[in-house]
Scaffold this active site. Structure first.
Site, PDB file in Angstrom:
ATOM      1  N   GLN A 164     -60.652  41.439  23.476  1.00  9.69           N
ATOM      2  CA  GLN A 164     -61.034  41.913  22.145  1.00  9.69           C
ATOM      3  C   GLN A 164     -60.765  43.403  21.948  1.00  9.69           C
ATOM      4  O   GLN A 164     -60.886  43.916  20.831  1.00  9.69           O
ATOM      5  CB  GLN A 164     -62.525  41.639  21.882  1.00  9.69           C
ATOM      6  CG  GLN A 164     -62.840  40.157  21.806  1.00  9.69           C
ATOM      7  CD  GLN A 164     -64.314  39.947  21.509  1.00  9.69           C
ATOM      8  OE1 GLN A 164     -65.139  40.001  22.402  1.00  9.69           O
ATOM      9  NE2 GLN A 164     -64.645  39.745  20.248  1.00  9.69           N
ATOM     10  N   HIS A 210     -69.925  32.081  25.383  1.00 13.87           N
ATOM     11  CA  HIS A 210     -69.026  32.561  24.313  1.00 13.87           C
ATOM     12  C   HIS A 210     -68.023  33.575  24.872  1.00 13.87           C
ATOM     13  O   HIS A 210     -66.828  33.493  24.595  1.00 13.87           O
ATOM     14  CB  HIS A 210     -69.878  33.173  23.186  1.00 13.87           C
ATOM     15  CG  HIS A 210     -69.097  33.790  22.065  1.00 13.87           C
ATOM     16  ND1 HIS A 210     -69.110  33.293  20.774  1.00 13.87           N
ATOM     17  CD2 HIS A 210     -68.279  34.881  22.035  1.00 13.87           C
ATOM     18  CE1 HIS A 210     -68.311  34.047  20.019  1.00 13.87           C
ATOM     19  NE2 HIS A 210     -67.809  35.023  20.758  1.00 13.87           N
ATOM     20  N   GLU A 211     -68.529  34.530  25.675  1.00 16.80           N
ATOM     21  CA  GLU A 211     -67.644  35.581  26.203  1.00 16.80           C
ATOM     22  C   GLU A 211     -66.685  35.026  27.255  1.00 16.80           C
ATOM     23  O   GLU A 211     -65.526  35.438  27.343  1.00 16.80           O
ATOM     24  CB  GLU A 211     -68.462  36.739  26.790  1.00 16.80           C
ATOM     25  CG  GLU A 211     -69.362  37.454  25.786  1.00 16.80           C
ATOM     26  CD  GLU A 211     -68.647  37.870  24.512  1.00 16.80           C
ATOM     27  OE1 GLU A 211     -67.471  38.258  24.589  1.00 16.80           O
ATOM     28  OE2 GLU A 211     -69.276  37.778  23.436  1.00 16.80           O
ATOM     29  N   HIS A 249     -63.739  33.681  25.737  1.00 17.12           N
ATOM     30  CA  HIS A 249     -62.760  34.701  25.339  1.00 17.12           C
ATOM     31  C   HIS A 249     -61.728  34.959  26.444  1.00 17.12           C
ATOM     32  O   HIS A 249     -60.546  35.113  26.163  1.00 17.12           O
ATOM     33  CB  HIS A 249     -63.451  36.026  25.005  1.00 17.12           C
ATOM     34  CG  HIS A 249     -63.874  36.155  23.577  1.00 17.12           C
ATOM     35  ND1 HIS A 249     -63.003  36.086  22.524  1.00 17.12           N
ATOM     36  CD2 HIS A 249     -65.098  36.364  23.023  1.00 17.12           C
ATOM     37  CE1 HIS A 249     -63.663  36.243  21.384  1.00 17.12           C
ATOM     38  NE2 HIS A 249     -64.944  36.406  21.653  1.00 17.12           N
ATOM     39  N   CYS A 268     -68.651  36.418  15.898  1.00 18.95           N
ATOM     40  CA  CYS A 268     -67.754  37.068  16.846  1.00 18.95           C
ATOM     41  C   CYS A 268     -67.206  38.345  16.205  1.00 18.95           C
ATOM     42  O   CYS A 268     -66.815  38.320  15.041  1.00 18.95           O
ATOM     43  CB  CYS A 268     -66.609  36.119  17.187  1.00 18.95           C
ATOM     44  SG  CYS A 268     -65.447  36.790  18.377  1.00 18.95           S
ATOM     45  N   LEU A 269     -67.181  39.422  16.958  1.00 14.95           N
ATOM     46  CA  LEU A 269     -66.676  40.691  16.413  1.00 14.95           C
ATOM     47  C   LEU A 269     -65.215  40.571  15.981  1.00 14.95           C
ATOM     48  O   LEU A 269     -64.769  41.314  15.120  1.00 14.95           O
ATOM     49  CB  LEU A 269     -66.827  41.820  17.449  1.00 14.95           C
ATOM     50  CG  LEU A 269     -68.270  42.223  17.806  1.00 14.95           C
ATOM     51  CD1 LEU A 269     -68.248  43.261  18.919  1.00 14.95           C
ATOM     52  CD2 LEU A 269     -69.019  42.739  16.590  1.00 14.95           C
ATOM     53  N   GLY A 282     -72.047  40.991  22.771  1.00 19.90           N
ATOM     54  CA  GLY A 282     -71.109  40.660  23.833  1.00 19.90           C
ATOM     55  C   GLY A 282     -69.718  41.116  23.432  1.00 19.90           C
ATOM     56  O   GLY A 282     -69.418  41.216  22.234  1.00 19.90           O
TER      57      GLY A 282
HETATM   58 NI    NI Z   1     -66.560  36.665  20.349  1.00 22.89          NI
END
Ligand code: NI
Length: 187
Positions: free
Chosen positions: A50, A141-142, A145, A99-100, A45
């Site tokens: 991000q 989760h996304e 963000h 998470c990236l 995701g």
């Molecule tokens: Ni994330």
């Protein structure tokens, strides 16, 4: 085009993102770039903040995670533009999230099992769908963000204190990530 991933500590990750205008130029190019950036970083995701864009867009592809967690189900590859969570329901369950933007850290997060969400795709067609399992998990989760919330905001203050050193290192760019990153406060 592959974008660098914004790291923990960058203020863009902590602020609610703006709605996408329906006449926003090149939205399909941005969506394609987000999918490319996500797969390049082996993520499931990715949300626009991000990649340094404060817009209410996220992409996901649960295929790799489904293969290990729910092998009987096909993966979901989808873009969500201007999404609105209508309802989260079902028993809360823990799942170890990563998470990236926070490389090297994984923690259990409790979330409701089901989510009902309205969103637009890149052709501005509106959808309302319900998801569960890892698909719901990634969506929650996304969605966080684009609201300026990170998974580390959901863990206990005690656990967060234990992670403080690691999080500080990430914000200084001391990370071991196999993708290009954008370090907060460094031009
Ligand atoms: Ni994330």
């Amino acid at each position: 085009m592959i974008y660098p991933i914004t790291l923990y500590g960058d203020p863009i990750l902590k602020k609610p993102a703006k709605k996408v205008a329906s006449d926003q130029k090149d939205v399909s190019v941005l969506v394609a770039d987000m999918f490319e950036t996500m797969s390049h970083a082996s993520g499931v995701g990715l949300a626009a903040p991000q990649i340094g864009k404060s817009l209410r867009i996220f992409v996901m592809d649960s295929t790799p995670m489904k293969a290990s967690e729910e092998p009987s189900e096909p993966g979901l590859r989808q873009v969500f533009i201007n999404p609105e969570i209508i309802e989260e329901y079902g028993e809360k369950w823990p799942f170890e999230e990563g998470c990236l933007s926070i490389p090297g850290i994984r923690e259990d997060v409790l979330r409701a099992s089901h989510v009902k969400i309205a969103f637009f795709d890149e052709l501005w067609k509106q959808h309302t769908c319900e998801f569960d399992g890892v698909d719901a998990r990634i969506i929650q989760h996304e969605y966080d963000h684009i609201e300026g919330i990170l998974f580390t905001d959901h863990i206990s203050a005690f656990k967060r204190r234990l992670l403080k050193g690691k999080l500080t290192n990430i914000s200084k760019g001391k990370v071991d990530a196999e993708y290009r990153v954008k370090v907060p406060y460094r031009k």
